[in-house]
Design a protein around this motif. Sequence first.
Motif, PDB file in Angstrom:
ATOM      1  N   MET A  30      56.722  46.116  34.365  1.00 26.50           N
ATOM      2  CA  MET A  30      56.049  46.467  35.615  1.00 26.50           C
ATOM      3  C   MET A  30      55.659  45.211  36.386  1.00 26.50           C
ATOM      4  O   MET A  30      55.086  44.283  35.846  1.00 26.50           O
ATOM      5  CB  MET A  30      54.778  47.284  35.303  1.00 26.50           C
ATOM      6  CG  MET A  30      53.886  47.568  36.489  1.00 26.50           C
ATOM      7  SD  MET A  30      54.574  48.697  37.705  1.00 26.50           S
ATOM      8  CE  MET A  30      54.318  50.277  36.896  1.00 26.50           C
ATOM      9  N   LYS A  31      55.994  45.204  37.671  1.00 27.32           N
ATOM     10  CA  LYS A  31      55.598  44.092  38.536  1.00 27.32           C
ATOM     11  C   LYS A  31      54.421  44.522  39.404  1.00 27.32           C
ATOM     12  O   LYS A  31      54.281  45.703  39.730  1.00 27.32           O
ATOM     13  CB  LYS A  31      56.765  43.691  39.447  1.00 27.32           C
ATOM     14  CG  LYS A  31      57.903  43.013  38.704  1.00 27.32           C
ATOM     15  CD  LYS A  31      57.535  41.587  38.374  1.00 27.32           C
ATOM     16  CE  LYS A  31      58.717  40.841  37.742  1.00 27.32           C
ATOM     17  NZ  LYS A  31      58.258  39.602  37.104  1.00 27.32           N
ATOM     18  N   TYR A  32      53.612  43.559  39.753  1.00 25.72           N
ATOM     19  CA  TYR A  32      52.482  43.800  40.642  1.00 25.72           C
ATOM     20  C   TYR A  32      52.633  42.939  41.880  1.00 25.72           C
ATOM     21  O   TYR A  32      52.925  41.752  41.778  1.00 25.72           O
ATOM     22  CB  TYR A  32      51.161  43.472  39.932  1.00 25.72           C
ATOM     23  CG  TYR A  32      50.853  44.446  38.812  1.00 25.72           C
ATOM     24  CD1 TYR A  32      50.017  45.535  39.029  1.00 25.72           C
ATOM     25  CD2 TYR A  32      51.428  44.289  37.549  1.00 25.72           C
ATOM     26  CE1 TYR A  32      49.766  46.452  38.013  1.00 25.72           C
ATOM     27  CE2 TYR A  32      51.171  45.205  36.534  1.00 25.72           C
ATOM     28  CZ  TYR A  32      50.337  46.282  36.770  1.00 25.72           C
ATOM     29  OH  TYR A  32      50.100  47.184  35.775  1.00 25.72           O
ATOM     30  N   TYR A  33      52.445  43.560  43.047  1.00 28.80           N
ATOM     31  CA  TYR A  33      52.498  42.768  44.281  1.00 28.80           C
ATOM     32  C   TYR A  33      51.099  42.690  44.879  1.00 28.80           C
ATOM     33  O   TYR A  33      50.198  43.455  44.492  1.00 28.80           O
ATOM     34  CB  TYR A  33      53.508  43.369  45.274  1.00 28.80           C
ATOM     35  CG  TYR A  33      53.167  44.746  45.801  1.00 28.80           C
ATOM     36  CD1 TYR A  33      52.385  44.896  46.945  1.00 28.80           C
ATOM     37  CD2 TYR A  33      53.631  45.903  45.173  1.00 28.80           C
ATOM     38  CE1 TYR A  33      52.068  46.160  47.438  1.00 28.80           C
ATOM     39  CE2 TYR A  33      53.324  47.162  45.664  1.00 28.80           C
ATOM     40  CZ  TYR A  33      52.540  47.288  46.798  1.00 28.80           C
ATOM     41  OH  TYR A  33      52.232  48.535  47.281  1.00 28.80           O
ATOM     42  N   SER A  34      50.914  41.767  45.809  1.00 28.35           N
ATOM     43  CA  SER A  34      49.603  41.614  46.441  1.00 28.35           C
ATOM     44  C   SER A  34      49.515  42.526  47.665  1.00 28.35           C
ATOM     45  O   SER A  34      50.458  42.626  48.447  1.00 28.35           O
ATOM     46  CB  SER A  34      49.400  40.162  46.877  1.00 28.35           C
ATOM     47  OG  SER A  34      48.337  40.092  47.811  1.00 28.35           O
ATOM     48  N   THR A  35      48.351  43.179  47.849  1.00 30.79           N
ATOM     49  CA  THR A  35      48.179  44.057  49.017  1.00 30.79           C
ATOM     50  C   THR A  35      48.240  43.263  50.327  1.00 30.79           C
ATOM     51  O   THR A  35      48.433  43.841  51.387  1.00 30.79           O
ATOM     52  CB  THR A  35      46.842  44.832  48.953  1.00 30.79           C
ATOM     53  OG1 THR A  35      45.782  43.894  48.721  1.00 30.79           O
ATOM     54  CG2 THR A  35      46.853  45.863  47.843  1.00 30.79           C
ATOM     55  N   ASN A  36      48.072  41.938  50.260  1.00 32.83           N
ATOM     56  CA  ASN A  36      48.236  41.130  51.480  1.00 32.83           C
ATOM     57  C   ASN A  36      49.691  40.722  51.709  1.00 32.83           C
ATOM     58  O   ASN A  36      50.018  40.104  52.716  1.00 32.83           O
ATOM     59  CB  ASN A  36      47.354  39.885  51.422  1.00 32.83           C
ATOM     60  CG  ASN A  36      45.903  40.209  51.739  1.00 32.83           C
ATOM     61  OD1 ASN A  36      45.595  41.326  52.172  1.00 32.83           O
ATOM     62  ND2 ASN A  36      45.006  39.268  51.523  1.00 32.83           N
ATOM     63  N   LYS A  37      50.567  41.067  50.764  1.00 32.31           N
ATOM     64  CA  LYS A  37      52.020  40.875  50.866  1.00 32.31           C
ATOM     65  C   LYS A  37      52.428  39.432  51.158  1.00 32.31           C
ATOM     66  O   LYS A  37      53.411  39.166  51.834  1.00 32.31           O
ATOM     67  CB  LYS A  37      52.616  41.793  51.967  1.00 32.31           C
ATOM     68  CG  LYS A  37      52.010  43.201  52.014  1.00 32.31           C
ATOM     69  CD  LYS A  37      52.939  44.236  51.467  1.00 32.31           C
ATOM     70  CE  LYS A  37      52.280  45.532  51.029  1.00 32.31           C
ATOM     71  NZ  LYS A  37      51.631  46.366  51.995  1.00 32.31           N
ATOM     72  N   ASN A  38      51.626  38.487  50.655  1.00 32.83           N
ATOM     73  CA  ASN A  38      51.935  37.092  50.927  1.00 32.83           C
ATOM     74  C   ASN A  38      51.803  36.231  49.665  1.00 32.83           C
ATOM     75  O   ASN A  38      51.371  35.098  49.718  1.00 32.83           O
ATOM     76  CB  ASN A  38      51.001  36.580  52.030  1.00 32.83           C
ATOM     77  CG  ASN A  38      51.626  35.456  52.816  1.00 32.83           C
ATOM     78  OD1 ASN A  38      52.776  35.083  52.578  1.00 32.83           O
ATOM     79  ND2 ASN A  38      50.858  34.878  53.727  1.00 32.83           N
ATOM     80  N   ALA A  39      52.144  36.860  48.539  1.00 36.11           N
ATOM     81  CA  ALA A  39      52.075  36.145  47.255  1.00 36.11           C
ATOM     82  C   ALA A  39      53.205  36.659  46.374  1.00 36.11           C
ATOM     83  O   ALA A  39      53.685  37.777  46.566  1.00 36.11           O
ATOM     84  CB  ALA A  39      50.724  36.394  46.596  1.00 36.11           C
ATOM     85  N   PRO A  40      53.636  35.829  45.407  1.00 35.07           N
ATOM     86  CA  PRO A  40      54.739  36.268  44.541  1.00 35.07           C
ATOM     87  C   PRO A  40      54.347  37.473  43.689  1.00 35.07           C
ATOM     88  O   PRO A  40      53.175  37.637  43.354  1.00 35.07           O
ATOM     89  CB  PRO A  40      54.997  35.054  43.640  1.00 35.07           C
ATOM     90  CG  PRO A  40      54.104  33.962  44.089  1.00 35.07           C
ATOM     91  CD  PRO A  40      53.127  34.495  45.063  1.00 35.07           C
ATOM     92  N   GLU A  41      55.353  38.318  43.351  1.00 32.82           N
ATOM     93  CA  GLU A  41      55.125  39.409  42.403  1.00 32.82           C
ATOM     94  C   GLU A  41      54.929  38.820  41.008  1.00 32.82           C
ATOM     95  O   GLU A  41      55.564  37.831  40.659  1.00 32.82           O
ATOM     96  CB  GLU A  41      56.329  40.355  42.382  1.00 32.82           C
ATOM     97  CG  GLU A  41      56.403  41.248  43.598  1.00 32.82           C
ATOM     98  CD  GLU A  41      57.280  42.486  43.365  1.00 32.82           C
ATOM     99  OE1 GLU A  41      57.121  43.441  44.126  1.00 32.82           O
ATOM    100  OE2 GLU A  41      58.114  42.484  42.428  1.00 32.82           O
ATOM    101  N   VAL A  42      54.049  39.431  40.235  1.00 30.23           N
ATOM    102  CA  VAL A  42      53.765  38.919  38.889  1.00 30.23           C
ATOM    103  C   VAL A  42      53.780  40.068  37.898  1.00 30.23           C
ATOM    104  O   VAL A  42      53.761  41.242  38.293  1.00 30.23           O
ATOM    105  CB  VAL A  42      52.384  38.218  38.839  1.00 30.23           C
ATOM    106  CG1 VAL A  42      52.369  36.971  39.706  1.00 30.23           C
ATOM    107  CG2 VAL A  42      51.268  39.180  39.252  1.00 30.23           C
ATOM    108  N   ASP A  43      53.815  39.740  36.597  1.00 31.72           N
ATOM    109  CA  ASP A  43      53.736  40.808  35.594  1.00 31.72           C
ATOM    110  C   ASP A  43      52.264  41.089  35.261  1.00 31.72           C
ATOM    111  O   ASP A  43      51.354  40.470  35.829  1.00 31.72           O
ATOM    112  CB  ASP A  43      54.553  40.436  34.345  1.00 31.72           C
ATOM    113  CG  ASP A  43      53.928  39.312  33.541  1.00 31.72           C
ATOM    114  OD1 ASP A  43      52.938  38.693  34.009  1.00 31.72           O
ATOM    115  OD2 ASP A  43      54.430  39.038  32.433  1.00 31.72           O
TER     116      ASP A  43
END
Length: 430
Positions: free
Chosen positions: A1-14
């Motif tokens: 599962m990947k997690y993205y930032s709600t500000n959409k300006n950071a890399p996806e992380v586990d």
Amino acid sequence: MKYYSTNKNAPEVDFREASINGLAPDRGLYFPSSIPKVDPYLIENIKSYSNLDLAFNIIKPYVGTAIPDNELLRILAETISFEIPLVTINERISSLELYHGPTFAFKDIGARFMSRCLGYFAEGISTKMTVLVATSGDTGGAVANGFYNVPGVDVVILYPSGRVSDIQEKQLTTLGGNVTALEVLGTFDDCQKMVKEAFADTTLRSKLFLTSANSINVARWIPQQLFYFFAAKQWEDDFAPAVAVPSGNFGNICSGLLAKKSGLPLGKFIAACNANQAVPSYLKTGKYIPQPTISTISNAMDVGDPSNFVRIIELYKSSYQDICNDIVGYSISDSETKSTIEATFKKFGYWLDPHGAVAFAALESYLAEHKDEKGILLETAHPIKFDCETTASGAITDSIAQNVEMLRKKEKKSLLVKSSYNELKDYLLQ
Ligand SMILES: *Cc1c(COP(=O)(O)O)cnc(C)c1O
């Protein structure tokens, strides 16, 4: 599962990196890149699953490969090692008691899960992890208890001197070991400012491995959806219940909405707020306007600009219509809260804490308008934690009361510090 930032300006992380980072580098909140669907077989046969089996099935997709299965099972078993009963109050209302954990509030679940995940992640790291957290009351106790004796992790809790209840203070200051309580001569906002400065201090962060146990951390947020599965498991009616959630930062209710989205059959969600009503106002008008915080007797819900609101927006892809289909909001005054505590005790012999009382009052209003429905409220803390005049008069005789008595007798150990970042820095670097 990947997690993205709600500000959409950071890399996806586990899951691992999302838990360690807390907040994304662009100051957004982490959000799962897809919502896992729960197996319909599990929903159909939910009563035949043990709590641990349920928990593993639900949480595993969110953790992915970040933690091996046997470790995850152990972590979950330790996290949910107390009862979460659904108690009938009257023929239409039941209470899901989330306060049977070590610090008598629902935050124990999130804090225990997070502490054990970070403990596991710390094993592979040679430097000690320092968890920094500012608390206005309940979070500190739950985090202290959750991280107590976790190897490789030190915990530093900042709390405002004279502004937490006696019980809350004892829960923070009597553990010792790897938990240090800094008693700040200032307000909660001062504590929060000191913590934020520490995270912004690059020299400090080059010397210490700092992480935060803030409530927006995915490792605290994700496991809270288990409450709703445990409630469904104990629900005896054919029709899905309405669910009233005492809400402040909106983490708990948002995790319930996540459970609903992934397939758990639940009725309307009732966002039960005190005088802090940014979200109920949004639900009425479609406009979200952050408000200054108002102090109330349900103090854990005194939040003017709930951090997790962005997660609700994310979950419903910004559709105001879809949000209104699932959530209805109520704002309950302090006087209504007090009269609800009294009336519920008098009529049903059931003792609510101020937070649960807000939810009970909201649920009653909702059910008055929906005569064929029934509902559940989440009772988020034990009434004994709060010294409000109505609860002080009641008689408590159960084992929680004995626990509290023991706590009262323990000796408080805190380090008194001025409300200045340098004092915190000096302590951390000593
Ligand atoms: C933290 C807390 C709440 C609010 O929960 P959120 O997830 O912040 O909405 C409600 N009741 C109690 C007792 C709490 O400690």
